[in-house]
Scaffold this motif. Structure first.
Motif, PDB file in Angstrom:
ATOM      1  N   GLY A  40       0.791  -1.215   0.000  1.00  0.00           N
ATOM      2  CA  GLY A  40       0.000   0.000   0.000  1.00  0.00           C
ATOM      3  C   GLY A  40       0.822   1.262   0.000  1.00  0.00           C
ATOM      4  O   GLY A  40       1.819   1.387  -0.736  1.00  0.00           O
ATOM      5  N   ALA A  41       0.420   2.188   0.839  1.00  0.00           N
ATOM      6  CA  ALA A  41       0.915   3.564   0.808  1.00  0.00           C
ATOM      7  C   ALA A  41       2.446   3.676   0.794  1.00  0.00           C
ATOM      8  O   ALA A  41       3.134   2.984   1.545  1.00  0.00           O
ATOM      9  CB  ALA A  41       0.365   4.310   2.025  1.00  0.00           C
ATOM     10  N   SER A  42       2.920   4.601  -0.050  1.00  0.00           N
ATOM     11  CA  SER A  42       4.364   4.892  -0.043  1.00  0.00           C
ATOM     12  C   SER A  42       4.703   5.931   1.018  1.00  0.00           C
ATOM     13  O   SER A  42       5.844   6.042   1.446  1.00  0.00           O
ATOM     14  CB  SER A  42       4.817   5.378  -1.427  1.00  0.00           C
ATOM     15  N   PHE A  43       3.683   6.695   1.450  1.00  0.00           N
ATOM     16  CA  PHE A  43       3.860   7.739   2.461  1.00  0.00           C
ATOM     17  C   PHE A  43       4.567   7.197   3.708  1.00  0.00           C
ATOM     18  O   PHE A  43       5.586   7.728   4.141  1.00  0.00           O
ATOM     19  CB  PHE A  43       2.463   8.289   2.781  1.00  0.00           C
ATOM     20  N   PRO A  44       4.079   6.094   4.333  1.00  0.00           N
ATOM     21  CA  PRO A  44       4.732   5.602   5.548  1.00  0.00           C
ATOM     22  C   PRO A  44       5.789   4.526   5.283  1.00  0.00           C
ATOM     23  O   PRO A  44       6.319   3.951   6.242  1.00  0.00           O
ATOM     24  CB  PRO A  44       3.562   5.004   6.331  1.00  0.00           C
ATOM     25  N   ALA A  45       6.075   4.225   4.017  1.00  0.00           N
ATOM     26  CA  ALA A  45       6.932   3.080   3.691  1.00  0.00           C
ATOM     27  C   ALA A  45       8.296   3.109   4.394  1.00  0.00           C
ATOM     28  O   ALA A  45       8.734   2.086   4.935  1.00  0.00           O
ATOM     29  CB  ALA A  45       7.107   2.966   2.178  1.00  0.00           C
ATOM     30  N   PRO A  46       9.009   4.259   4.427  1.00  0.00           N
ATOM     31  CA  PRO A  46      10.316   4.236   5.118  1.00  0.00           C
ATOM     32  C   PRO A  46      10.193   3.848   6.589  1.00  0.00           C
ATOM     33  O   PRO A  46      11.033   3.102   7.115  1.00  0.00           O
ATOM     34  CB  PRO A  46      10.819   5.677   4.959  1.00  0.00           C
ATOM     35  N   SER A  68       5.644  -1.027  -1.347  1.00  0.00           N
ATOM     36  CA  SER A  68       5.197   0.360  -1.452  1.00  0.00           C
ATOM     37  C   SER A  68       4.629   0.587  -2.840  1.00  0.00           C
ATOM     38  O   SER A  68       5.336   0.969  -3.773  1.00  0.00           O
ATOM     39  CB  SER A  68       6.398   1.292  -1.194  1.00  0.00           C
ATOM     40  N   VAL A  69       3.318   0.317  -2.995  1.00  0.00           N
ATOM     41  CA  VAL A  69       2.694   0.370  -4.324  1.00  0.00           C
ATOM     42  C   VAL A  69       1.649   1.477  -4.436  1.00  0.00           C
ATOM     43  O   VAL A  69       0.983   1.600  -5.462  1.00  0.00           O
ATOM     44  CB  VAL A  69       2.047  -0.995  -4.670  1.00  0.00           C
ATOM     45  N   GLY A  70       1.488   2.267  -3.370  1.00  0.00           N
ATOM     46  CA  GLY A  70       0.474   3.324  -3.382  1.00  0.00           C
ATOM     47  C   GLY A  70      -0.804   2.870  -2.680  1.00  0.00           C
ATOM     48  O   GLY A  70      -1.126   1.676  -2.654  1.00  0.00           O
ATOM     49  N   SER A  71      -1.531   3.838  -2.122  1.00  0.00           N
ATOM     50  CA  SER A  71      -2.716   3.510  -1.330  1.00  0.00           C
ATOM     51  C   SER A  71      -3.798   2.813  -2.163  1.00  0.00           C
ATOM     52  O   SER A  71      -4.454   1.878  -1.682  1.00  0.00           O
ATOM     53  CB  SER A  71      -3.292   4.787  -0.717  1.00  0.00           C
ATOM     54  N   GLY A  72      -3.993   3.264  -3.402  1.00  0.00           N
ATOM     55  CA  GLY A  72      -5.034   2.679  -4.245  1.00  0.00           C
ATOM     56  C   GLY A  72      -4.819   1.197  -4.468  1.00  0.00           C
ATOM     57  O   GLY A  72      -5.742   0.380  -4.300  1.00  0.00           O
ATOM     58  N   GLY A 230       8.999  13.294   5.191  1.00  0.00           N
ATOM     59  CA  GLY A 230      10.198  12.500   5.415  1.00  0.00           C
ATOM     60  C   GLY A 230      11.038  12.324   4.155  1.00  0.00           C
ATOM     61  O   GLY A 230      12.267  12.273   4.219  1.00  0.00           O
ATOM     62  N   TYR A 231      10.381  12.220   2.997  1.00  0.00           N
ATOM     63  CA  TYR A 231      11.132  12.089   1.739  1.00  0.00           C
ATOM     64  C   TYR A 231      11.897  13.381   1.446  1.00  0.00           C
ATOM     65  O   TYR A 231      13.036  13.344   0.977  1.00  0.00           O
ATOM     66  CB  TYR A 231      10.179  11.769   0.582  1.00  0.00           C
ATOM     67  N   ALA A 232      11.264  14.540   1.720  1.00  0.00           N
ATOM     68  CA  ALA A 232      11.941  15.818   1.487  1.00  0.00           C
ATOM     69  C   ALA A 232      13.126  15.984   2.440  1.00  0.00           C
ATOM     70  O   ALA A 232      14.198  16.454   2.036  1.00  0.00           O
ATOM     71  CB  ALA A 232      10.952  16.976   1.673  1.00  0.00           C
ATOM     72  N   ILE A 233      12.931  15.569   3.694  1.00  0.00           N
ATOM     73  CA  ILE A 233      14.024  15.628   4.669  1.00  0.00           C
ATOM     74  C   ILE A 233      15.163  14.712   4.220  1.00  0.00           C
ATOM     75  O   ILE A 233      16.337  15.088   4.242  1.00  0.00           O
ATOM     76  CB  ILE A 233      13.517  15.179   6.062  1.00  0.00           C
ATOM     77  N   GLY A 234      14.801  13.496   3.815  1.00  0.00           N
ATOM     78  CA  GLY A 234      15.812  12.512   3.415  1.00  0.00           C
ATOM     79  C   GLY A 234      16.676  12.974   2.257  1.00  0.00           C
ATOM     80  O   GLY A 234      17.873  12.686   2.205  1.00  0.00           O
ATOM     81  N   GLN A 235      16.083  13.698   1.320  1.00  0.00           N
ATOM     82  CA  GLN A 235      16.822  14.174   0.141  1.00  0.00           C
ATOM     83  C   GLN A 235      17.278  15.620   0.284  1.00  0.00           C
ATOM     84  O   GLN A 235      17.831  16.202  -0.660  1.00  0.00           O
ATOM     85  CB  GLN A 235      15.952  14.043  -1.109  1.00  0.00           C
TER      86      GLN A 235
END
Length: 347
Positions: A40-46, A68-72, A230-235
């Motif tokens: 599902g969601a990639s948002f919480p994947a890390p 991590s395939v997306g919520s849909g 978190g993705y923005a922080i990570g990069q």
């Protein structure tokens, strides 16, 4: 005498080696290996991947494979029962839940902000009004030196160049939350395209997952897109200060996200939305993200392992949240989720 020392040393080595093996297998309390699959969601994947890896290190008889395939896709796989659990930032609609014959229990496991990140060389900070960022994603604000942007960024030399918008290509809970916010603040957006996991974007280059949007922004000068904090922080991507409902420009931080969440009371089904939170210090785009569990599992070992993994995420795992850019759950919310675990049973 020397022979005895050598013999004792040898026995010690064997004992240490055996101890290592027993320590490794000692975590197998049930004597049975259990593999759980989720998607599902990639948002919480890390965060989820860290939890599942750390849990496996402590309980080597349990392995959790998360895609991590997306919520849909996560909701679809959950309804079709091709996974042991799903994950979604868009929760599930009553209609979707009605398709799960054994019932569905949604559990918020963490929360976080959705941010606008951009790629403008030499411009580390940017403020956007609600009118400006809604206009960008409607395709009406086309250049970086548009008056709607320059007036909130005095002294910043913005380029006379096109804005390259990046949006999600897949059915996404992050898109759902972002467009729900845009619908709340902009009547034109609410009318069309509205909100959803896969809206009809008026403008933008499509990228898959938070991972794809992050990569597109990183490699495309002049771009802007929405992604999980978190993705923005990570990069180390710059993040826009957004105008909130109180008219204040707010940086995305854990503190500003917690300020938004503080005003929300979770109902019995543990699903609540914050499309435009109140409060002068509130960051305007914040959401919970949910684990999707069946209310009945036919395999009691899987059920036992799943509940144990969830308990880990709600306790020890919450300490990882802030480090990875997520918002730790308030204790009263954790209490409600633990109570809801009683709704999940074996057949």
């Amino acid at each position: 005498m020397r022979f005895r020392k050598v013999l004792l040393l040898g026995l010690l080595v064997v004992a240490v080696a055996a101890g290592s093996v027993f320590a490794k297998e000692g975590s197998d309390a049930n004597g049975q290996f259990v593999r759980l699959t989720g998607a599902g969601a990639s948002f919480p994947a890390p965060l989820y991947n860290k939890w599942f890896k750390d849990y496996h290190a402590l309980h080597q008889n349990v392995q959790v494979d998360y895609q991590s395939v997306g919520s849909g896709s996560g909701i679809k796989n959950f309804i079709n029962k091709t996974v042991d659990f799903g994950a979604s930032d868009a929760a599930m609609t009553p209609e979707e839940i009605s398709k799960v014959d054994v019932g569905a229990q949604l559990l918020p496991m963490t929360a976080g902000s959705i941010v606008l990140s951009y790629n403008l060389k030499g411009i580390p900070g940017l403020k956007l009004s609600r009118e400006a960022y809604a206009g960008i994603f409607l395709g009406k604000v086309k250049k970086w030196n548009d008056p709607l942007i320059t007036k909130t960024n005095p002294g910043v030399k913005l380029p006379d160049s096109p804005i390259h918008v990046v949006v999600r290509a897949d059915a996404s809970g992050t898109s759902f939350v972002f467009t729900k916010h845009l619908s709340a603040i902009n009547p034109e957006w609410a009318k069309n395209p509205g909100f959803g996991t896969m809206p009809n974007w008026p403008v933008g280059t499509r990228s898959k997952g938070n991972e794809g949007v992050t990569a597109s922004i990183t490699t495309t000068p002049g771009s802007i897109g929405y992604l999980e904090y978190g993705y923005a922080i990570g990069q180390k991507l710059p993040m826009v200060e957004l105008e909130n409902k109180a008219g204040k420009y707010i940086k995305p931080t854990n503190e500003s996200a917690q300020s938004s969440l503080a005003a929300v009371e979770l109902p019995e089904n543990l699903i609540a939305w914050l499309p435009d939170p109140q409060g002068e210090k509130s960051y305007p785009i914040v959401t919970y993200t949910w684990l999707l569990c069946y209310k009945q599992y036919s395999d009691p070992k899987k059920l036992e392992a799943l509940k144990s993994v969830i308990e880990y995420g709600l306790t020890t795992g919450q300490k990882d949240s802030e480090k990875l850019g997520y918002v730790p759950l308030p204790q009263n919310v954790v209490g409600k989720i633990k109570a809801a675990l009683n709704n999940i049973k074996s057949k």
